[in-house]
Design a protein around this motif. Structure first.
Motif, short mmCIF file in Angstrom:
data_model
loop_
_atom_site.label_atom_id
_atom_site.label_comp_id
_atom_site.label_asym_id
_atom_site.label_seq_id
_atom_site.Cartn_x
_atom_site.Cartn_y
_atom_site.Cartn_z
N ARG A 179 -16.24 7.10 -12.83
CA ARG A 179 -16.91 6.24 -13.81
C ARG A 179 -17.64 7.11 -14.82
O ARG A 179 -18.47 7.95 -14.46
CB ARG A 179 -17.92 5.33 -13.11
N LEU A 180 -17.34 6.88 -16.11
CA LEU A 180 -17.99 7.62 -17.18
C LEU A 180 -19.37 7.05 -17.47
O LEU A 180 -19.60 5.84 -17.39
CB LEU A 180 -17.15 7.55 -18.45
N SER A 181 -20.30 7.95 -17.82
CA SER A 181 -21.64 7.52 -18.22
C SER A 181 -21.56 6.77 -19.54
O SER A 181 -20.57 6.89 -20.29
CB SER A 181 -22.55 8.74 -18.35
N THR A 198 -20.61 11.55 -21.54
CA THR A 198 -20.78 12.99 -21.31
C THR A 198 -20.74 13.40 -19.84
O THR A 198 -20.63 14.57 -19.53
CB THR A 198 -22.13 13.46 -21.89
N ARG A 199 -20.83 12.41 -18.93
CA ARG A 199 -20.85 12.73 -17.50
C ARG A 199 -19.91 11.79 -16.75
O ARG A 199 -19.63 10.68 -17.21
CB ARG A 199 -22.27 12.60 -16.94
N LEU A 200 -19.46 12.25 -15.62
CA LEU A 200 -18.54 11.48 -14.80
C LEU A 200 -19.10 11.35 -13.39
O LEU A 200 -19.38 12.35 -12.72
CB LEU A 200 -17.17 12.18 -14.74
N LYS A 216 -21.63 2.88 -10.26
CA LYS A 216 -21.70 2.18 -11.53
C LYS A 216 -22.97 2.63 -12.26
O LYS A 216 -24.05 2.63 -11.68
CB LYS A 216 -21.72 0.66 -11.34
N TRP A 217 -22.84 2.97 -13.55
CA TRP A 217 -23.97 3.45 -14.32
C TRP A 217 -24.86 2.31 -14.79
O TRP A 217 -24.38 1.26 -15.19
CB TRP A 217 -23.47 4.22 -15.55
N MET A 218 -26.18 2.56 -14.77
CA MET A 218 -27.10 1.68 -15.46
C MET A 218 -27.01 2.00 -16.96
O MET A 218 -26.62 3.10 -17.35
CB MET A 218 -28.53 1.88 -14.94
#
Length: 418
Positions: free
Chosen positions: A180-182, A186-188, A224-226
Protein backbone atom coordinates in the motif's frame (compact mmCIF):
# COMPACT_ATOMS: atom_id res chain seq x y z
CA UNK A 1 -10.33 -48.74 -2.47
CA UNK A 2 -10.68 -50.82 -5.62
CA UNK A 3 -11.58 -48.05 -8.07
CA UNK A 4 -14.25 -48.36 -10.74
CA UNK A 5 -16.66 -46.17 -12.64
CA UNK A 6 -18.03 -43.03 -10.98
CA UNK A 7 -21.54 -43.23 -9.54
CA UNK A 8 -24.08 -40.47 -10.16
CA UNK A 9 -25.51 -39.38 -6.81
CA UNK A 10 -27.82 -36.64 -8.03
CA UNK A 11 -29.13 -35.36 -11.35
CA UNK A 12 -29.62 -31.85 -9.93
CA UNK A 13 -26.94 -29.21 -9.51
CA UNK A 14 -25.26 -30.05 -6.20
CA UNK A 15 -22.48 -27.47 -5.95
CA UNK A 16 -19.41 -25.91 -7.45
CA UNK A 17 -16.72 -27.01 -5.01
CA UNK A 18 -15.74 -27.71 -1.39
CA UNK A 19 -17.67 -30.77 -0.27
CA UNK A 20 -17.71 -32.49 3.11
CA UNK A 21 -18.98 -35.94 4.16
CA UNK A 22 -20.63 -36.23 7.58
CA UNK A 23 -20.88 -39.22 9.89
CA UNK A 24 -24.66 -39.05 9.26
CA UNK A 25 -23.88 -40.09 5.67
CA UNK A 26 -24.67 -36.74 4.14
CA UNK A 27 -22.60 -34.86 1.59
CA UNK A 28 -22.67 -31.08 1.87
CA UNK A 29 -21.34 -28.92 -0.97
CA UNK A 30 -20.83 -25.23 -1.67
CA UNK A 31 -23.63 -23.94 -3.90
CA UNK A 32 -22.11 -20.94 -5.67
CA UNK A 33 -22.35 -17.97 -3.28
CA UNK A 34 -25.88 -18.65 -2.13
CA UNK A 35 -25.44 -21.28 0.58
CA UNK A 36 -24.99 -25.05 0.78
CA UNK A 37 -26.64 -28.09 -0.73
CA UNK A 38 -26.91 -31.47 1.00
CA UNK A 39 -27.65 -34.91 -0.41
CA UNK A 40 -27.70 -38.43 1.09
CA UNK A 41 -24.42 -40.26 0.46
CA UNK A 42 -26.44 -43.01 -1.25
CA UNK A 43 -27.82 -40.43 -3.69
CA UNK A 44 -30.94 -38.33 -4.03
CA UNK A 45 -32.23 -34.88 -4.80
CA UNK A 46 -30.16 -32.00 -3.38
CA UNK A 47 -31.66 -29.97 -0.56
CA UNK A 48 -30.79 -26.28 -0.47
CA UNK A 49 -29.62 -24.90 2.88
CA UNK A 50 -30.18 -21.11 2.78
CA UNK A 51 -28.40 -18.66 5.03
CA UNK A 52 -25.51 -20.94 5.95
CA UNK A 53 -22.14 -19.50 4.97
CA UNK A 54 -20.80 -21.50 2.04
CA UNK A 55 -17.04 -21.32 2.48
CA UNK A 56 -15.06 -24.52 3.03
CA UNK A 57 -17.55 -26.41 5.25
CA UNK A 58 -16.25 -29.20 7.51
CA UNK A 59 -18.35 -31.21 9.97
CA UNK A 60 -17.87 -31.42 13.71
CA UNK A 61 -18.73 -34.76 15.42
CA UNK A 62 -22.45 -35.52 15.26
CA UNK A 63 -22.98 -34.03 11.82
CA UNK A 64 -25.16 -31.13 12.99
CA UNK A 65 -22.51 -28.41 13.19
CA UNK A 66 -20.11 -27.16 10.53
CA UNK A 67 -16.74 -25.51 10.82
CA UNK A 68 -16.72 -22.52 8.54
CA UNK A 69 -13.48 -20.97 7.32
CA UNK A 70 -12.02 -18.86 4.52
CA UNK A 71 -12.42 -15.87 6.82
CA UNK A 72 -13.17 -15.80 10.54
CA UNK A 73 -13.19 -19.37 11.88
CA UNK A 74 -16.65 -20.08 13.27
CA UNK A 75 -19.26 -22.77 13.94
CA UNK A 76 -22.69 -22.78 12.31
CA UNK A 77 -25.59 -25.27 12.48
CA UNK A 78 -26.13 -27.25 9.27
CA UNK A 79 -29.71 -26.00 9.26
CA UNK A 80 -28.50 -22.40 9.28
CA UNK A 81 -28.28 -19.91 12.11
CA UNK A 82 -26.01 -17.45 13.85
CA UNK A 83 -22.31 -18.37 13.55
CA UNK A 84 -20.25 -18.72 16.72
CA UNK A 85 -16.73 -17.31 16.21
CA UNK A 86 -13.75 -19.22 17.56
CA UNK A 87 -11.25 -16.93 19.30
CA UNK A 88 -11.05 -14.40 16.49
CA UNK A 89 -9.03 -16.81 14.35
CA UNK A 90 -8.89 -16.28 10.59
CA UNK A 91 -8.49 -19.49 8.60
CA UNK A 92 -8.32 -20.47 4.95
CA UNK A 93 -9.29 -24.08 5.63
CA UNK A 94 -10.23 -25.91 8.82
CA UNK A 95 -11.01 -29.46 9.88
CA UNK A 96 -11.64 -31.15 13.23
CA UNK A 97 -9.63 -34.27 14.10
CA UNK A 98 -10.83 -36.80 16.73
CA UNK A 99 -7.69 -36.29 18.80
CA UNK A 100 -9.33 -33.08 20.00
CA UNK A 101 -7.93 -30.43 17.67
CA UNK A 102 -9.07 -28.13 14.91
CA UNK A 103 -6.42 -27.97 12.21
CA UNK A 104 -6.46 -24.86 10.05
CA UNK A 105 -4.28 -22.91 7.62
CA UNK A 106 -3.51 -19.39 8.80
CA UNK A 107 -2.77 -16.23 6.81
CA UNK A 108 0.90 -17.22 6.51
CA UNK A 109 0.07 -20.66 5.02
CA UNK A 110 1.13 -22.39 8.22
CA UNK A 111 -0.93 -25.40 9.35
CA UNK A 112 -1.94 -24.73 12.95
CA UNK A 113 -3.46 -27.03 15.59
CA UNK A 114 -5.99 -25.56 18.03
CA UNK A 115 -7.03 -27.67 21.08
CA UNK A 116 -10.82 -27.78 20.99
CA UNK A 117 -13.66 -29.11 23.17
CA UNK A 118 -16.60 -30.30 21.03
CA UNK A 119 -18.95 -30.37 24.05
CA UNK A 120 -18.39 -26.78 25.18
CA UNK A 121 -17.62 -25.71 21.59
CA UNK A 122 -14.62 -23.64 22.61
CA UNK A 123 -10.85 -23.66 22.39
CA UNK A 124 -9.03 -25.17 25.38
CA UNK A 125 -5.57 -23.81 24.59
CA UNK A 126 -3.53 -21.76 22.17
CA UNK A 127 -2.84 -22.82 18.57
CA UNK A 128 0.60 -24.17 17.71
CA UNK A 129 2.25 -24.63 14.28
CA UNK A 130 2.63 -28.02 12.58
CA UNK A 131 3.68 -27.57 8.93
CA UNK A 132 4.74 -24.54 6.87
CA UNK A 133 3.79 -23.64 3.29
CA UNK A 134 0.53 -25.65 3.26
CA UNK A 135 -1.98 -24.87 0.50
CA UNK A 136 -4.60 -27.51 1.38
CA UNK A 137 -4.95 -30.68 3.46
CA UNK A 138 -7.25 -33.50 4.50
CA UNK A 139 -7.34 -36.17 7.21
CA UNK A 140 -8.93 -39.62 7.01
CA UNK A 141 -10.96 -41.16 9.82
CA UNK A 142 -8.08 -43.53 10.61
CA UNK A 143 -5.62 -40.66 11.05
CA UNK A 144 -3.88 -40.51 7.68
CA UNK A 145 -2.86 -36.94 6.93
CA UNK A 146 -2.33 -35.64 3.40
CA UNK A 147 -1.47 -32.08 2.36
CA UNK A 148 -0.35 -30.07 -0.62
CA UNK A 149 2.67 -27.92 0.11
CA UNK A 150 3.70 -24.98 -2.02
CA UNK A 151 7.05 -23.34 -2.29
CA UNK A 152 7.81 -20.49 0.13
CA UNK A 153 6.22 -17.31 -1.22
CA UNK A 154 8.65 -15.21 -3.21
CA UNK A 155 7.39 -12.18 -5.10
CA UNK A 156 8.81 -9.02 -6.61
CA UNK A 157 7.28 -5.61 -5.96
CA UNK A 158 7.29 -3.43 -9.05
CA UNK A 159 5.66 -0.56 -10.91
CA UNK A 160 3.66 -1.53 -13.97
CA UNK A 161 2.38 1.21 -16.29
CA UNK A 162 -0.41 1.07 -18.87
CA UNK A 163 1.89 -0.18 -21.62
CA UNK A 164 3.09 -3.10 -19.47
CA UNK A 165 6.52 -1.62 -18.73
CA UNK A 166 7.82 -2.69 -15.32
CA UNK A 167 10.26 -1.13 -12.88
CA UNK A 168 11.31 -2.73 -9.57
CA UNK A 169 10.32 -1.01 -6.32
CA UNK A 170 12.01 -3.42 -3.93
CA UNK A 171 15.05 -5.01 -5.53
CA UNK A 172 15.16 -8.56 -4.24
CA UNK A 173 12.20 -10.99 -4.38
CA UNK A 174 10.71 -11.93 -1.03
CA UNK A 175 7.61 -13.06 0.89
CA UNK A 176 5.71 -9.80 0.27
CA UNK A 177 1.99 -9.23 0.67
CA UNK A 178 -0.57 -6.38 0.80
CA UNK A 179 1.50 -3.45 -0.62
CA UNK A 180 0.00 0.00 0.00
CA UNK A 181 1.40 3.36 -1.08
CA UNK A 182 1.37 6.32 1.31
CA UNK A 183 -0.93 9.24 0.39
CA UNK A 184 2.03 11.22 -1.03
CA UNK A 185 3.39 8.18 -2.93
CA UNK A 186 6.82 8.29 -1.25
CA UNK A 187 6.56 5.22 1.00
CA UNK A 188 5.27 1.69 0.68
CA UNK A 189 3.67 -0.28 3.51
CA UNK A 190 3.92 -4.02 2.97
CA UNK A 191 3.37 -7.20 4.98
CA UNK A 192 6.42 -9.47 4.94
CA UNK A 193 6.49 -12.99 6.24
CA UNK A 194 8.96 -13.44 9.10
CA UNK A 195 9.12 -17.10 10.08
CA UNK A 196 5.56 -18.19 10.80
CA UNK A 197 4.00 -14.71 10.98
CA UNK A 198 3.49 -11.66 8.76
CA UNK A 199 4.90 -8.32 9.90
CA UNK A 200 4.35 -4.77 8.61
CA UNK A 201 7.31 -2.87 7.14
CA UNK A 202 7.55 0.64 5.68
CA UNK A 203 9.82 1.18 2.66
CA UNK A 204 11.06 4.71 1.89
CA UNK A 205 11.08 4.72 -1.91
CA UNK A 206 13.46 7.68 -2.24
CA UNK A 207 16.03 6.60 0.34
CA UNK A 208 15.72 2.89 -0.45
CA UNK A 209 15.49 2.15 3.28
CA UNK A 210 12.96 0.25 5.39
CA UNK A 211 11.78 0.16 8.99
CA UNK A 212 9.75 -2.50 10.74
CA UNK A 213 6.49 -1.46 12.41
CA UNK A 214 5.16 -4.67 14.04
CA UNK A 215 6.80 -7.44 16.04
CA UNK A 216 5.74 -10.63 17.82
CA UNK A 217 4.52 -14.12 17.04
CA UNK A 218 1.11 -13.08 15.64
CA UNK A 219 0.52 -12.02 12.04
CA UNK A 220 -0.11 -8.40 11.07
CA UNK A 221 -1.57 -7.89 7.59
CA UNK A 222 -3.53 -5.56 5.29
CA UNK A 223 -1.94 -2.17 6.16
CA UNK A 224 -3.97 0.94 5.29
CA UNK A 225 -2.66 4.51 5.52
CA UNK A 226 -4.37 7.27 7.45
CA UNK A 227 -4.78 10.46 5.35
CA UNK A 228 -1.95 12.27 7.18
CA UNK A 229 0.56 9.59 6.14
CA UNK A 230 1.92 9.45 9.70
CA UNK A 231 -0.14 6.51 10.90
CA UNK A 232 -1.64 3.36 9.46
CA UNK A 233 -4.10 0.69 10.49
CA UNK A 234 -3.75 -3.06 10.00
CA UNK A 235 -5.37 -6.38 10.83
CA UNK A 236 -3.81 -8.01 13.88
CA UNK A 237 -4.72 -10.57 16.53
CA UNK A 238 -8.37 -10.16 17.56
CA UNK A 239 -8.97 -6.88 15.80
CA UNK A 240 -7.74 -3.77 14.01
CA UNK A 241 -4.65 -1.92 15.18
CA UNK A 242 -3.16 1.53 14.62
CA UNK A 243 0.57 2.22 14.43
CA UNK A 244 2.96 5.08 13.73
CA UNK A 245 4.53 4.70 10.29
CA UNK A 246 7.97 5.60 11.64
CA UNK A 247 7.76 2.89 14.31
CA UNK A 248 8.18 5.44 17.12
CA UNK A 249 5.05 4.33 18.98
CA UNK A 250 4.07 0.77 19.86
CA UNK A 251 1.00 -0.40 17.88
CA UNK A 252 -2.22 -0.50 19.87
CA UNK A 253 -5.55 -2.15 19.24
CA UNK A 254 -8.06 0.32 17.87
CA UNK A 255 -11.05 -2.02 17.66
CA UNK A 256 -11.63 -5.53 18.95
CA UNK A 257 -13.59 -7.11 16.13
CA UNK A 258 -13.60 -9.99 13.64
CA UNK A 259 -12.84 -8.44 10.28
CA UNK A 260 -11.41 -9.68 6.98
CA UNK A 261 -10.52 -6.29 5.51
CA UNK A 262 -10.73 -2.59 6.26
CA UNK A 263 -10.42 0.73 4.47
CA UNK A 264 -10.18 4.37 5.56
CA UNK A 265 -12.15 7.31 4.13
CA UNK A 266 -10.18 10.24 2.64
CA UNK A 267 -11.04 12.50 5.61
CA UNK A 268 -10.02 9.83 8.13
CA UNK A 269 -13.40 9.93 9.88
CA UNK A 270 -14.82 6.58 8.72
CA UNK A 271 -13.53 3.02 8.48
CA UNK A 272 -15.17 0.39 6.28
CA UNK A 273 -14.98 -3.22 7.45
CA UNK A 274 -15.84 -6.59 5.92
CA UNK A 275 -17.49 -8.94 8.44
CA UNK A 276 -19.51 -12.12 8.50
CA UNK A 277 -23.20 -11.24 8.88
CA UNK A 278 -25.51 -12.81 11.43
CA UNK A 279 -27.99 -14.20 8.91
CA UNK A 280 -26.30 -13.02 5.73
CA UNK A 281 -22.97 -13.60 4.08
CA UNK A 282 -20.00 -11.20 4.21
CA UNK A 283 -21.16 -7.63 4.77
CA UNK A 284 -19.66 -4.14 4.75
CA UNK A 285 -19.83 -2.22 8.02
CA UNK A 286 -18.91 1.39 8.75
CA UNK A 287 -17.12 2.58 11.90
CA UNK A 288 -16.88 6.28 12.91
CA UNK A 289 -13.38 7.47 13.82
CA UNK A 290 -12.44 10.40 16.06
CA UNK A 291 -9.12 12.07 16.75
CA UNK A 292 -5.90 11.25 14.97
CA UNK A 293 -2.64 9.45 15.63
CA UNK A 294 -2.22 8.65 19.33
CA UNK A 295 -5.70 9.99 20.14
CA UNK A 296 -7.52 8.04 17.40
CA UNK A 297 -10.58 6.17 18.70
CA UNK A 298 -13.21 4.00 17.01
CA UNK A 299 -16.95 4.24 17.58
CA UNK A 300 -19.59 1.52 17.38
CA UNK A 301 -19.56 -0.45 14.08
CA UNK A 302 -22.82 -0.33 12.12
CA UNK A 303 -23.88 -2.53 9.17
CA UNK A 304 -24.00 -0.59 5.91
CA UNK A 305 -24.33 -3.15 3.09
CA UNK A 306 -25.79 -6.36 4.47
CA UNK A 307 -27.90 -8.00 1.79
CA UNK A 308 -28.28 -11.75 1.25
CA UNK A 309 -25.19 -11.88 -1.01
CA UNK A 310 -21.50 -11.21 -0.37
CA UNK A 311 -20.38 -7.56 -0.21
CA UNK A 312 -16.61 -7.22 -0.01
CA UNK A 313 -13.62 -5.03 -1.10
CA UNK A 314 -14.90 -1.59 0.04
CA UNK A 315 -13.08 1.41 -1.49
CA UNK A 316 -13.90 5.06 -0.73
CA UNK A 317 -13.93 7.54 -3.60
CA UNK A 318 -11.39 10.41 -3.35
CA UNK A 319 -14.17 12.90 -2.52
CA UNK A 320 -15.67 10.57 0.11
CA UNK A 321 -19.14 10.54 -1.48
CA UNK A 322 -19.15 7.04 -2.97
CA UNK A 323 -18.14 3.52 -2.02
CA UNK A 324 -17.07 0.95 -4.62
CA UNK A 325 -17.33 -2.74 -3.70
CA UNK A 326 -17.66 -6.27 -5.07
CA UNK A 327 -20.96 -8.13 -4.69
CA UNK A 328 -22.13 -11.62 -5.60
CA UNK A 329 -25.82 -10.62 -5.78
CA UNK A 330 -25.99 -11.76 -9.43
CA UNK A 331 -24.31 -15.10 -8.74
CA UNK A 332 -20.78 -13.93 -9.59
CA UNK A 333 -18.72 -11.12 -8.10
CA UNK A 334 -19.10 -7.87 -10.02
CA UNK A 335 -18.29 -4.25 -9.21
CA UNK A 336 -20.86 -1.85 -7.74
CA UNK A 337 -20.86 1.72 -6.48
CA UNK A 338 -23.20 3.08 -3.82
CA UNK A 339 -23.85 6.51 -2.36
CA UNK A 340 -22.53 7.19 1.14
CA UNK A 341 -24.91 10.12 1.53
CA UNK A 342 -28.18 8.53 0.41
CA UNK A 343 -28.76 4.94 1.57
CA UNK A 344 -30.12 2.51 -0.99
CA UNK A 345 -28.65 4.14 -4.09
CA UNK A 346 -26.27 1.80 -5.90
CA UNK A 347 -25.19 1.13 -9.47
CA UNK A 348 -23.65 -1.89 -11.17
CA UNK A 349 -20.39 -0.85 -12.83
CA UNK A 350 -19.22 -4.09 -14.47
CA UNK A 351 -20.75 -7.17 -16.04
CA UNK A 352 -17.40 -9.00 -16.03
CA UNK A 353 -16.46 -10.82 -12.86
CA UNK A 354 -14.30 -8.46 -10.82
CA UNK A 355 -12.67 -7.84 -7.46
CA UNK A 356 -10.70 -5.16 -5.60
CA UNK A 357 -11.96 -1.89 -7.11
CA UNK A 358 -9.69 1.13 -6.84
CA UNK A 359 -10.45 4.76 -7.72
CA UNK A 360 -8.00 6.19 -10.23
CA UNK A 361 -6.16 9.31 -8.96
CA UNK A 362 -6.46 10.87 -12.43
CA UNK A 363 -10.25 10.92 -12.01
CA UNK A 364 -13.43 9.46 -13.52
CA UNK A 365 -12.13 5.88 -13.65
CA UNK A 366 -12.51 2.79 -11.50
CA UNK A 367 -9.87 0.10 -11.84
CA UNK A 368 -10.57 -3.47 -10.83
CA UNK A 369 -9.12 -6.95 -11.10
CA UNK A 370 -10.84 -9.56 -13.31
CA UNK A 371 -10.65 -13.12 -12.03
CA UNK A 372 -10.63 -14.86 -15.39
CA UNK A 373 -8.42 -12.52 -17.45
CA UNK A 374 -4.93 -11.06 -17.46
CA UNK A 375 -4.42 -7.37 -16.93
CA UNK A 376 -6.76 -4.88 -15.26
CA UNK A 377 -10.13 -3.41 -16.24
CA UNK A 378 -10.96 0.29 -16.30
CA UNK A 379 -14.53 1.52 -15.89
CA UNK A 380 -15.22 5.14 -16.76
CA UNK A 381 -17.97 7.04 -14.95
CA UNK A 382 -19.63 10.43 -14.55
CA UNK A 383 -21.41 12.07 -11.63
CA UNK A 384 -24.54 14.21 -11.97
CA UNK A 385 -25.57 15.54 -8.58
CA UNK A 386 -26.58 12.51 -6.48
CA UNK A 387 -26.49 10.17 -9.47
CA UNK A 388 -23.55 7.98 -10.39
CA UNK A 389 -23.41 7.18 -14.11
CA UNK A 390 -21.31 4.11 -15.04
CA UNK A 391 -19.57 4.27 -18.41
CA UNK A 392 -17.83 1.78 -20.72
CA UNK A 393 -15.44 -0.84 -19.31
CA UNK A 394 -12.15 -1.42 -21.13
CA UNK A 395 -9.23 -3.76 -20.47
CA UNK A 396 -5.57 -2.87 -19.99
CA UNK A 397 -3.19 -5.69 -21.04
CA UNK A 398 -0.60 -5.07 -18.35
CA UNK A 399 1.16 -7.87 -16.49
CA UNK A 400 -1.20 -9.99 -14.42
CA UNK A 401 -1.75 -8.42 -11.02
CA UNK A 402 -2.44 -11.14 -8.43
CA UNK A 403 -4.92 -9.30 -6.19
CA UNK A 404 -2.57 -6.57 -4.95
CA UNK A 405 -3.19 -3.36 -6.91
CA UNK A 406 -2.26 -0.03 -5.33
CA UNK A 407 -2.50 3.21 -7.25
CA UNK A 408 0.00 6.05 -7.24
CA UNK A 409 -1.01 9.72 -7.39
CA UNK A 410 0.57 10.39 -10.78
CA UNK A 411 -0.50 11.74 -14.15
CA UNK A 412 -0.46 8.25 -15.64
CA UNK A 413 -1.89 5.62 -13.37
CA UNK A 414 0.45 3.03 -12.01
CA UNK A 415 0.02 0.18 -9.60
CA UNK A 416 2.10 -1.97 -7.35
CA UNK A 417 2.27 -5.53 -8.67
CA UNK A 418 3.61 -8.60 -6.96
Amino acid sequence: MEGGLPVVLSEGFVGSGWSSWSERNEIVSVLNFAGLSRIPAAGGAPQFVPGTKPFAPSFLPGGELILQSTGPLSIVPIEGGKPKPIRGITAKWAQYVPAGYILYIDRSNVLQALPFDTIRLEATGSPFPLVENVDSFDISTNGIFVCHRGKPISRTVQWVDESGKTEPIIGAPGPYNDPRLSPDGTRLAVAIRDGQAMQIWIHDLARHSANRVTFGDSSSTDPKWMPDGKYLTFLGPDGIYVAAADGSIKPRRLLEIDSMAENISPDGHTMALVREGKNTMRDIWLVPLQGEGETLTAGIPQPFLNGPADEINPAFSPDGKWLAYSSSQNGVFTIYVCSLKRAGLNWQVSTEEGFLPEWSPRGKELIFHPLQHDGLWLASYAVHGDTFVPGPVTSRPVARVPFFPSLQKATAWQHCSM
